[in-house]
Design an enzyme around this catalytic site. Structure first.
Site, mmCIF file in Angstrom:
data_model
loop_
_atom_site.group_PDB
_atom_site.id
_atom_site.type_symbol
_atom_site.label_atom_id
_atom_site.label_comp_id
_atom_site.label_asym_id
_atom_site.label_seq_id
_atom_site.Cartn_x
_atom_site.Cartn_y
_atom_site.Cartn_z
ATOM 1 N N GLU A 460 7.324 7.610 -34.976
ATOM 2 C CA GLU A 460 8.377 6.802 -35.418
ATOM 3 C C GLU A 460 8.687 6.788 -36.818
ATOM 4 O O GLU A 460 8.849 5.625 -37.323
ATOM 5 C CB GLU A 460 8.246 5.582 -34.596
ATOM 6 C CG GLU A 460 8.259 5.536 -33.019
ATOM 7 C CD GLU A 460 8.095 4.179 -32.366
ATOM 8 O OE1 GLU A 460 8.198 3.204 -33.110
ATOM 9 O OE2 GLU A 460 8.155 4.316 -31.107
ATOM 10 N N ASP A 504 8.523 10.859 -31.937
ATOM 11 C CA ASP A 504 9.682 9.932 -32.077
ATOM 12 C C ASP A 504 10.443 9.519 -30.888
ATOM 13 O O ASP A 504 10.439 10.375 -29.966
ATOM 14 C CB ASP A 504 10.328 10.322 -33.332
ATOM 15 C CG ASP A 504 10.689 8.890 -34.049
ATOM 16 O OD1 ASP A 504 11.165 8.037 -33.716
ATOM 17 O OD2 ASP A 504 10.549 9.316 -35.422
ATOM 18 N N GLU A 567 6.747 9.758 -23.687
ATOM 19 C CA GLU A 567 6.729 8.459 -23.226
ATOM 20 C C GLU A 567 8.185 8.094 -22.468
ATOM 21 O O GLU A 567 8.602 7.163 -22.252
ATOM 22 C CB GLU A 567 6.742 7.484 -24.236
ATOM 23 C CG GLU A 567 5.799 7.808 -25.267
ATOM 24 C CD GLU A 567 5.827 6.805 -26.480
ATOM 25 O OE1 GLU A 567 6.543 5.711 -26.389
ATOM 26 O OE2 GLU A 567 5.097 6.870 -27.392
HETATM 27 C C1 XIL Z 1 3.829 0.135 -26.142
HETATM 28 C C2 XIL Z 1 3.072 -0.330 -24.904
HETATM 29 O O1 XIL Z 1 3.188 0.225 -23.915
HETATM 30 C C3 XIL Z 1 2.787 -1.736 -24.974
HETATM 31 O O2 XIL Z 1 1.993 -2.149 -23.948
HETATM 32 C C4 XIL Z 1 2.912 -2.465 -26.201
HETATM 33 O O3 XIL Z 1 2.838 -3.967 -25.880
HETATM 34 C C5 XIL Z 1 3.634 -2.047 -27.208
HETATM 35 O O4 XIL Z 1 3.696 -0.712 -27.440
HETATM 36 N N1 XIL Z 1 6.877 3.821 -28.436
HETATM 37 C C6 XIL Z 1 5.613 4.031 -28.542
HETATM 38 C C7 XIL Z 1 4.602 3.371 -27.673
HETATM 39 O O5 XIL Z 1 5.089 4.795 -29.206
HETATM 40 O O6 XIL Z 1 3.448 3.297 -28.337
HETATM 41 C C8 XIL Z 1 5.127 1.962 -26.942
HETATM 42 O O7 XIL Z 1 3.827 1.575 -26.333
HETATM 43 C C9 XIL Z 1 6.284 2.269 -26.599
HETATM 44 C C10 XIL Z 1 7.197 2.485 -27.537
#
Ligand code: XIL
Length: 996
Positions: A460, A504, A567
């Site tokens: 990010e 990202d 993700e």
């Molecule tokens: C999130 C986790 O899933 C949560 O448990 C934590 O509280 C916050 O982070 N983008 C990302 C991830 O790159 O690392 C994030 O994960 C979600 C958004």
């Protein structure tokens, strides 16, 4: 009086031990007692222990009835009567028996003992009960027993301190206690005690009569900190890997006006405390009981476990009542389903954390996924909480688990602005920061060398709203791009075989896509060892269309890098505010089709996509349950009970999905049916028909109104007048190969009309062809677009809607002076009035004009509102004007990051709304307000740096006037949007067209 009696009765029942259920003599079972009374003349499984010992049934040895066990021939203390113990591991039992010595035997101690051999350990002997016994009468032996380690040779026997004692035994009863981890815990405080709740620090716990149910609840006062309050020790009451539902009712103490309370768990593992939220603190309005309920899965071996209630801040008093903790029996996973990983041509991954490896979650992961990403355990706060102090307990555990299961592991993440401890940036010069980074990266990548295949090296780092496209993180502020270069270089040195990614979100949005592209290209050109781009793909049910995802993958393909979806999840919400108590089933179906369309893209792009990872295996573990607010969300492929959702079938076999009925509004409008795109169509976006094979399309409809051409002209001045009633339709078809089978079929309420490339109203376009038609009106619409080999369809219901209002903003070389005075610059700008009432029936309205100059939109609102108030703390309840601007006229449900809600109060105070934190727009407005007789004037300048303003530019645009009376809003009126949702949703705003 009645209360007192009830209290006495309750207190009394507390003191009396629960009597064992009557012995049943039934065969052993976890839920029923087992009794040995020897009335059938057999030893009922008991036999001798030790050479020469004999165990027989005789009337002489009977305590009740006519049979009892006589034990003789003993020559060692451990000799006696024995039986294979009817004990199951993990279950507690009480055991009672009666013993006496044979006549003439001297007194001795008789004991019931369990012998067992734990797997891989030494044989143990554990005493259950003992008593001094004589030949003078029957003595009751009673005790309880539980073992937890896997064991063999579990034997219950009766021995004596005297090696030769002959004794009698009768009426042996074994009663399972039940598994303490399966027994519910409830606290209702009706007995007038705190029922084992105790303060965490200085808090005072007393029972009181402010109760949720019954007559009593617990009152908590004297708290010393937000975390200080009532706690309940639940050690031994939760099993590792087991899930529990927790619920408690809370209410603020008297004189407390507002506060947030939540439910948490304190757990110690290996002596180290951790604090986990079960229910994040939520608003408890004064005078109301509010339920805090959530679920918790115990994922660790613990030596301390406690449930407690805390506030987010403050030490205000509160009440609690009706606490319950109940074991949640997991539904077994569906073992007969196709495994996701076998159904896709890339690695199928899931994010996971420690609890996800246990029980049914672990089974689900193992069945469906061949890739995993630790969700939090490799982040900086988890791995190096203090400088040089590395902790890998959880990381190692997850990496080991994944390795044992043959899964590919994505390492997430080495450098990020979030979940990074403050010390990293404290007193950090650029050199110091890069040294810290280098050590961190080297330590992690080296540790997991050869085991973690892919690293998200930086996460990010792009911000498309910055001129250089880079996020203003502390990393960037201190070290510029060098933090990225250092992270990649170090990771590559530590494990040259690991694939190094930049990761990202929002990479599917065109502006962010381009900003990331530019950065990656630069890094590549510099020789930074970057192998791939990770697209997080945190999407929602509506936006963005799958085609944008595909465009992103195609764009990066040009750089010759690996790409992964890292993700993926699909929120059921389009904004940051809404919540459902129960999710409408049609939304889950719509999500199923959304996943289908996305996986159609991924499969088509499989040559460029190494893996697709969903951010969690099942809805119950999704981070979207607590981000950006705590709400019920269901973004993944399996539901809370780990059962396949429509989303799963969308990925695996969309033919199993129920048909989806989409929804589309057809505003009143007039179209010239000639295959040329009328400006009217540009007021709204085309609804996408996702690509199948090589064909895709966009679709719109307008309701043709009967009436005079003049009427049509006022409702839609961009369109040409017409009088025929029916449905105008538009299909923008993308189909690059011309074929005689190419066709578009509209079916409206059962009547079909098919058009080909040569039909009237059809014209070629750069990427295919456009169809315009006027059809007989109706509501149930199916549109099918075919080419030689494939077809894509849209099935849905069309509802008529008012015409979309639009107006124009002329250009001015010199902008107006922002002073609240209506200067001559405004002359000639068309005026519109706010007349769409969304609250109240009368109240303030505005005459509104707009113009543009350079990159800036100017808006003038002349408000009629004789009584003005700013009393409310909420800006939308003050007399104010809201200006809504959507630079792309994207008409998205929910705001994208350059959409803004700009509010100016009658005194000129500015507040801004937009996405989540309005980060992309909050600095874009300047404004002035001035009072005038009977009202006020607002003049605002709104910078629109994300687009280039010019002749013909369309902006989504609306204006709302809030009318306050005292501290309340009593009326609100807009120009176009009648939904009351302008602050959440841009799709019903009007349109502003810029002219020269
Ligand atoms: C999130 C986790 O899933 C949560 O448990 C934590 O509280 C916050 O982070 N983008 C990302 C991830 O790159 O690392 C994030 O994960 C979600 C958004």
């Amino acid at each position: 009086m009645r209360t007192l009696l009830a209290l006495v009765a309750a207190a009394f029942s507390c003191l009396v031990p629960v009597l064992p259920a009557h012995a049943t003599g039934l065969p052993s079972g976890l839920s029923s007692d087992l009794s040995y009374d020897f009335e059938d003349g057999t030893t009922q499984g008991w036999g001798p222990r030790g050479d020469g010992v004999s165990v027989t049934v005789t009337p002489d040895a009977a305590r009740t009835g006519s049979g009892g066990l006589a034990v003789t021939g003993r020559t060692a203390t451990w000799h006696g009567a024995a039986i294979t113990a009817p004990f199951a591991r993990g279950v507690g039992y009480t055991v009672t028996a009666y013993a006496r010595l044979a006549a003439g035997q001297p007194a001795s101690t008789i004991a019931m003992t369990v012998q067992r051999t734990p797997t891989g350990g030494e044989t143990t002997y554990e005493r259950v009960a003992a008593a001094t016994v004589t030949d003078g009468g029957w003595v009751r032996l009673s005790g309880s027993y539980l073992f937890t380690a896997e064991s063999t040779g579990v034997q219950l026997y009766v021995e004596s301190s005297d090696a030769t004692s002959q004794y009698h035994l009768d009426d042996i009863v074994v009663t399972p206690l039940g598994d303490p981890t399966r027994e519910p815990i409830t606290s209702d405080f009706e007995d007038g005690t705190a029922q084992d709740w105790s303060p965490r620090a200085a808090a005072v716990l007393e029972t009181g009569t402010t109760a949720h149910t019954g007559a009593h609840a617990l009152t908590v006062t004297g708290r010393s900190a937000s975390w200080d309050g009532p706690a309940l020790n639940v050690l031994g009451r939760m099993g590792k890997g087991d899930k529990y539902a927790l619920s408690v009712w809370v209410r603020l103490g008297p004189d407390t006006a507002a506060g947030k309370l939540g439910l948490s768990i304190e757990r110690h593992t290996g002596g180290t405390p951790s604090y986990e939220r079960v229910v994040a603190p939520k608003d408890v309005p004064a005078g109301q009981w509010v339920q805090l309920s959530g679920a918790y899965t115990l994922a660790y071996d613990v030596d301390f476990l406690s449930v407690y209630i805390e506030s987010d801040t403050g030490t205000f008093p509160f009440h609690l009542d009706d606490f319950t903790l109940t074991y949640v029996e997991p539904e077994p996973i569906q073992t007969g389903l196709p495994s996701l990983k076998d159904e896709v041509p890339f690695t199928m991954g899931s994010a996971f954390t420690r609890p996800d490896t246990l029980g049914v979650h672990g089974q689900l992961l193992a069945k469906h996924f061949n890739g995993v990403t630790p969700g939090n355990e490799l982040k900086w706060d988890a791995t190096e909480p203090r400088e040089g102090e590395f902790t890998f307990t959880d990381g190692d555990y997850l990496v080991d688990w994944a390795t044992e299961h043959g899964m590919t592991i994505r390492g997430h993440t080495l450098a990020w602005h979030s979940q990074t401890p403050d010390w990293v940036f404290e007193n950090a010069t650029k050199d110091v920061l890069l040294q810290r980074l280098e050590r961190h990266v080297r330590t992690l990548v080296t540790r997991y060398k050869g085991r973690i295949a892919v690293w998200d090296v930086v996460n990010e780092v792009v911000d498309e709203n910055q001129p250089d496209g880079l996020r203003r993180s502390k990393w960037y502020e201190i070290a510029g791009l060098d933090f990225i270069r250092t992270a990649f270089r170090t990771a590559h040195e530590a494990d040259p075989a690991a694939k190094l990614f930049i990761n990202d979100y929002n990479t599917e949005l065109p502006r962010k896509r381009e900003a990331l592209y530019k950065l990656v290209k630069q890094l590549k050109d510099e020789g930074v060892p970057i192998d791939g781009v990770g697209h997080q793909l945190h999407l929602n049910i509506e936006h963005p269309p799958a085609a944008d995802v595909e465009a992103t993958i195609e764009r990066f393909a040009g750089l010759g890098l690996d790409q992964q979806v890292t993700e993926l999840d699909v929120s059921i919400y389009t904004d940051f505010v809404s919540t459902y108590d129960t999710i409408p089933p049609e939304l889950l179906l719509q999500q199923g089709y959304r996943y289908k369309e996305l996986f159609d893209v991924f499969r088509r792009q499989a040559a460029r996509l190494g893996s697709v990872t969903v951010w969690g295996e099942s809805d119950d573990v999704s981070w979207l349950r607590s981000w950006p607010i705590t709400r019920l969300n269901a973004p993944l492929l399996f539901d809370d009970d780990l059962q396949a959702k429509p989303a799963y079938w969308g990925v695996v076999d969309p033919s199993k999905l129920d048909p989806l009925v989409r929804k589309l509004e057809a505003p009143a409008g007039v179209i010239k049916v000639d295959g040329k795109r009328d400006p009217e169509w540009d007021l709204l976006p085309d609804a996408p028909l996702a690509r199948v094979g090589d064909v895709s399309a966009g679709f719109q409809a307008r309701t043709a109104t009967t009436g005079s051409p003049a009427h049509a002209a006022t409702t839609s001045s961009l369109a040409r007048p017409g009088t025929t009633s029916g449905l105008y339709v538009l299909a923008e078809v993308t189909d690059r190969t011309v074929n005689k089978d190419d066709r578009v079929t509209f079916t409206v309420d059962g009547r079909s009309r098919t058009l080909t490339r040569t039909s009237p109203g059809v014209r070629p376009t750069a990427t295919g062809y456009r169809v315009e038609a006027l059809l007989a009106g109706g509501t149930d619409v199916q549109l099918t677009v075919r080419d030689r080999t494939a077809e894509t369809t849209w099935t849905g219901r069309i509802t008529p809607a008012p015409a979309v209002k639009h107006t124009t903003a002329p250009h001015r070389p010199t902008p107006p002076v922002l002073d609240g005075a209506v200067d001559r610059t405004w002359t000639g700008a068309p005026e519109v009035r706010t007349a769409t009432r969304i609250q109240g029936t009368t109240g303030a309205t505005a005459r509104v004009r707009a113009l543009w100059s350079g990159p800036t939109l100017y808006v003038l609102a002349q408000v009629t509102d004789p009584t003005l108030s700013e009393q409310s703390a909420n800006p939308w309840e003050q007399d104010s004007v809201e200006i809504f601007v959507d630079p792309g006229n994207g008409k998205t449900k929910g705001y994208t990051d350059d959409d803004g809600q700009y509010r100016v109060s009658f005194t000129g105070r500015i507040t801004v709304g937009g996405t989540f934190d309005a980060a992309g727009v909050k600095d874009h407005i300047r404004a002035a307000a001035a009072p005038v007789p009977g009202g006020y004037v607002v003049e605002a300048a709104i910078d629109l740096p994300t687009i280039t303003l010019g002749e013909g530019t369309l902006l989504g645009f609306d204006v709302q006037v809030n009318d306050a009376t005292g501290a309340a809003r009593t009326s609100a009126v807009t120009w176009n949007d009648a939904t009351s949702r302008s602050y959440l949703d841009t799709s019903h705003w009007g349109v502003l067209r810029l002219t020269r």
